[in-house]
Design a protein around this motif. Structure first.
Motif: not given
Length: 285
Positions: A141-145, A151-156, A180-186
């Motif tokens: 898990k990683a996060e950024t503004d 945004w919450t990202a999951w990387f491998t 994004d935390d609003k669930g509007e873009y993924s």
């Protein structure tokens, strides 16, 4: 035996020539601020070579290829409106990341002109200890503004790429999922495979005017405020021969009654509806 050797040689040659890895992401969007129940979903490609990567719409490439084939084989006579409507895309942009320079270049059309700018805002990640599995990949898990969204990202690290969809990169691995935390873009990684080479997007998106990001945003806001006047201004400028930031808008009444007036009215209504349907962009700032 010769046949087997020939087939093996073909596979080796194909593997050598296939230097580009294509990652297919499912992009989920809620672009209409007044109608969050209107969810758009389509696929986008992240093509990664040794030198750079490109992110763009699958539908856009298919649509452009079909149009090119139609014009080559008879033009308007072969136009299939239903087929083209099925390939409409909410991802009008393309994004190129250069590995050596770390530059991220965004390209998009506003009205009739194509603009490009170099992203000037760094993406600062906070890498967390939480891990899980998505599909075949162990992810972290990683996060950024960025640009007004959290945004919450999951990387491998199972894949040897420090890249991701849209403008996102810079993590020690490939982004498998980001939302994004609003669930509007993924963006969700669906599959990947190899292709022979990077597609030439210049022919599909056109030559772009290079501008600063802030100037691009100004042009975009002018278009949203009055799309018809914006495009009329582009026409009066000779089809887009440079930036027109700060230039006065043309008068609203430009003459021409009858059919011309009706056409302008229909175009104005259609363009305003398009602006409304895209009133919740991925970048809020």
């Amino acid at each position: 035996m010769k046949k087997i050797l020939f087939i093996m040689t073909c596979f080796i040659v194909q593997d050598i020539s296939a230097q580009v890895n294509r990652f297919v992401y499912q992009v989920t969007m809620k672009p209409d601020a007044e109608n969050k129940s209107d969810v758009k979903t389509e696929n986008a490609y992240l093509d990664i070579s040794k030198e750079k990567s490109q992110f763009y719409s699958e539908n856009r490439i298919k649509r452009d290829s079909i149009m090119q084939a139609m014009f080559q084989s008879g033009g308007a006579r072969n136009f299939n409106r239903e087929q083209m409507e099925g390939l409409r895309s909410n991802i009008d942009y393309s994004i190129e990341k250069d590995k050596a320079s770390q530059k991220v270049v965004y390209k998009n059309r506003i009205g009739r002109d194509v603009y490009s700018y170099e992203e000037d805002r760094p993406i600062n990640w906070k890498i967390l200890s939480e891990t899980m599995k998505i599909g075949d990949y162990k992810v972290q898990k990683a996060e950024t503004d960025f640009a007004g969204r959290k945004w919450t990202a999951w990387f491998t690290t199972d894949l040897p790429y420090q890249d991701g969809p849209y403008k996102f990169s810079g993590l020690p691995g490939l982004i498998v999922k980001i939302e994004d935390d609003k669930g509007e873009y993924s963006f969700d990684l669906m599959k990947n495979y190899k292709i022979a080479e990077l597609p030439d997007l210049t022919n599909r998106f056109g030559n772009a005017m290079k501008v600063k990001r802030t100037d691009y945003v100004k042009q975009q806001e002018k278009f949203k405020k009055d799309p018809v006047s914006f495009m009329t201004q582009q026409n009066s400028g000779g089809g887009g021969g440079g930036m027109r930031i700060g230039a006065p808008s043309p008068p609203q009444s430009r003459g021409g009654g009858g059919q011309n007036g009706d056409f302008r009215k229909r175009m104005e209504e259609r363009m305003k509806e398009e602006v409304k349907k895209n009133s919740n962009p991925i970048e809020l700032n």
